[in-house]
Design an enzyme around this catalytic site. Structure first.
Site, mmCIF file in Angstrom:
data_model
loop_
_atom_site.group_PDB
_atom_site.id
_atom_site.type_symbol
_atom_site.label_atom_id
_atom_site.label_comp_id
_atom_site.label_asym_id
_atom_site.label_seq_id
_atom_site.Cartn_x
_atom_site.Cartn_y
_atom_site.Cartn_z
ATOM 1 N N TYR A 30 0.863 -1.188 0.000
ATOM 2 C CA TYR A 30 0.000 0.000 0.000
ATOM 3 C C TYR A 30 0.895 1.231 0.000
ATOM 4 O O TYR A 30 1.886 1.306 0.737
ATOM 5 C CB TYR A 30 -0.897 0.020 1.244
ATOM 6 C CG TYR A 30 -1.715 1.297 1.373
ATOM 7 C CD1 TYR A 30 -3.019 1.365 0.881
ATOM 8 C CD2 TYR A 30 -1.175 2.439 1.978
ATOM 9 C CE1 TYR A 30 -3.751 2.533 0.984
ATOM 10 C CE2 TYR A 30 -1.910 3.613 2.071
ATOM 11 C CZ TYR A 30 -3.202 3.650 1.581
ATOM 12 O OH TYR A 30 -3.933 4.809 1.673
ATOM 13 N N GLU A 72 -3.682 7.490 -4.035
ATOM 14 C CA GLU A 72 -3.588 6.199 -3.339
ATOM 15 C C GLU A 72 -3.330 5.092 -4.345
ATOM 16 O O GLU A 72 -4.071 4.952 -5.324
ATOM 17 C CB GLU A 72 -4.886 5.934 -2.575
ATOM 18 C CG GLU A 72 -4.857 4.647 -1.766
ATOM 19 C CD GLU A 72 -6.165 4.424 -1.017
ATOM 20 O OE1 GLU A 72 -6.172 4.550 0.218
ATOM 21 O OE2 GLU A 72 -7.188 4.131 -1.679
#
Length: 387
Positions: A109, A198
């Site tokens: 991530y 993101e």
């Protein structure tokens, strides 16, 4: 402002970030033709909606062979996906994005965002890719690194970048690619006035390549006026019709699920108004800030916007006149109430500039309007009125 995954990936590609090639499908009629252009034999079919949790809702599928891909694409197009972010009504799928499948070895991530609390730019990196990062933060915080950096024309320093990617344990050329990606995300954030970028997941393939497998970008609404290239990416199909109408009149409006419509000037006062409605046992139907210099026409548009919501059983108007004159507000309310044939209880609390004139305009209108002395009195009266 939000954009779709395929649009975010196009921006990443423009800046040289590693993304997979894919095709976008915007009409059902082009499914077969677009799929025929694809190479490979294993594909990922993704619904394009402005909401997370697509995979769990059946909006992301791994498919072998083009004939199966065509079948699944036709089935997904037009489907309503219900996720934890869409609400019970869900969102209709009006775009599809298809990529060749990647051979995933590891998932990470990575995000870059404006941290308002510290007035810095924050990078968040984790070894737990493809998962809800809030859940990871609460259950396994040791698997996350958050690095906040000061804004700089040069971007993050080498030491800051090393710290950001240290948790990934990259090897060899992956280290240089990781460093380049951090600089790229920072540059996009600054160049495009993004508030969030993101990448979830960021993957290492079996071939040892680094790829941004999924991407999300949000942009600062207050800076959109200077980013026409970003504004062109806006998809009105993904927004509430009422919020689109509000933007035409420069109104700050967010639809909620309650029964008491609110019209207030100033975001802080609007939040306080919603809080006190909840305190008295009801729920606000909206957040609506008409701003400090609202005209009669703007107030009329705001009033109509509230009444267009079928869930609204009563309206509370709370105005503190500074720049905003109470008599202007009163004229707008009277005009709008007459135009829409007001049929729900209306409570008005006026204070500040020309509030006496405003009250007289409301009293002389012959409309059924309840006047309130203060915010407590206003909340109590509107809650009692809709019982």
């Amino acid at each position: 402002m939000n954009i779709h995954e395929h649009q975010a990936k196009e921006i990443l590609r423009e800046y040289g970030a590693p993304v997979s090639e894919g095709i976008v499908i915007k009409t059902k009629n082009e499914i077969k033709e677009k799929i025929s252009e694809l190479k490979g034999s294993v594909y990922v079919l993704k619904a394009q909606i402005h909401a997370g949790g697509r995979g769990k809702a059946g909006g992301v599928k791994l498919i072998k062979e083009k004939k199966n891909l065509i079948f699944e694409a036709e089935k997904m197009f037009g489907k309503t996906l219900v996720t934890h972010q869409t609400g019970s009504d869900g969102k209709e799928v009006k775009r599809l994005y298809i990529e060749e499948a990647s051979n995933i070895s590891k998932e990470f991530y990575l995000s870059c965002l404006v941290d308002r609390a510290s007035s810095k730019i924050a990078f968040i990196s984790s070894t737990q890719g493809g998962m809800d990062i809030e859940k990871v933060a609460s259950e396994t915080p040791e698997k996350i690194i958050t690095k906040k950096i000061n804004y700089s024309l040069d971007g993050p320093s080498d030491n800051e970048i090393k710290e950001i990617i240290s948790i990934f344990n990259f090897k060899g050329e992956q280290i240089n690619k990781g460093k380049k990606l951090i600089r790229t995300l920072y540059k996009i954030l600054v160049d495009k006035d993004a508030s969030l970028i993101e990448i979830n997941p960021l993957i290492i393939t079996e071939e040892k390549n680094l790829i941004c497998l999924d991407a999300k970008m949000n942009f600062d609404d207050n800076a959109i006026f200077r980013r026409p290239d970003i504004l062109k990416l806006r998809d009105l199909n993904e927004e509430e019709p009422a919020e689109i109408e509000a933007s035409k009149h420069d109104l700050a409006y967010i639809k909620l699920n309650g029964s008491i419509g609110c019209m207030v000037n100033g975001a802080g006062l609007a939040m306080a108004t919603m809080d006190i409605i909840k305190l008295y046992g009801q729920e606000p139907a909206n957040f609506l800030d008409v701003g400090g210099g609202a005209t009669k026409e703007k107030v009329t548009a705001a009033f109509k916007l509230i009444l267009a919501d079928k869930n609204v059983k009563g309206i509370l108007i709370n105005i503190f006149g500074g720049i905003m004159r109470c008599d202007v507000l009163a004229h707008g309310v009277v005009e709008a109430a007459k135009q829409v044939n007001l049929s729900v209880p209306l409570v008005v609390r006026l204070a500040g500039t020309n509030f006496q004139e405003g009250k007289k305009i409301l009293e002389d209108s012959n409309l059924k309007i309840l006047s309130a002395l203060d915010l407590n009195d206003a909340a109590k009266k509107i809650v009692d009125a809709i019982k």
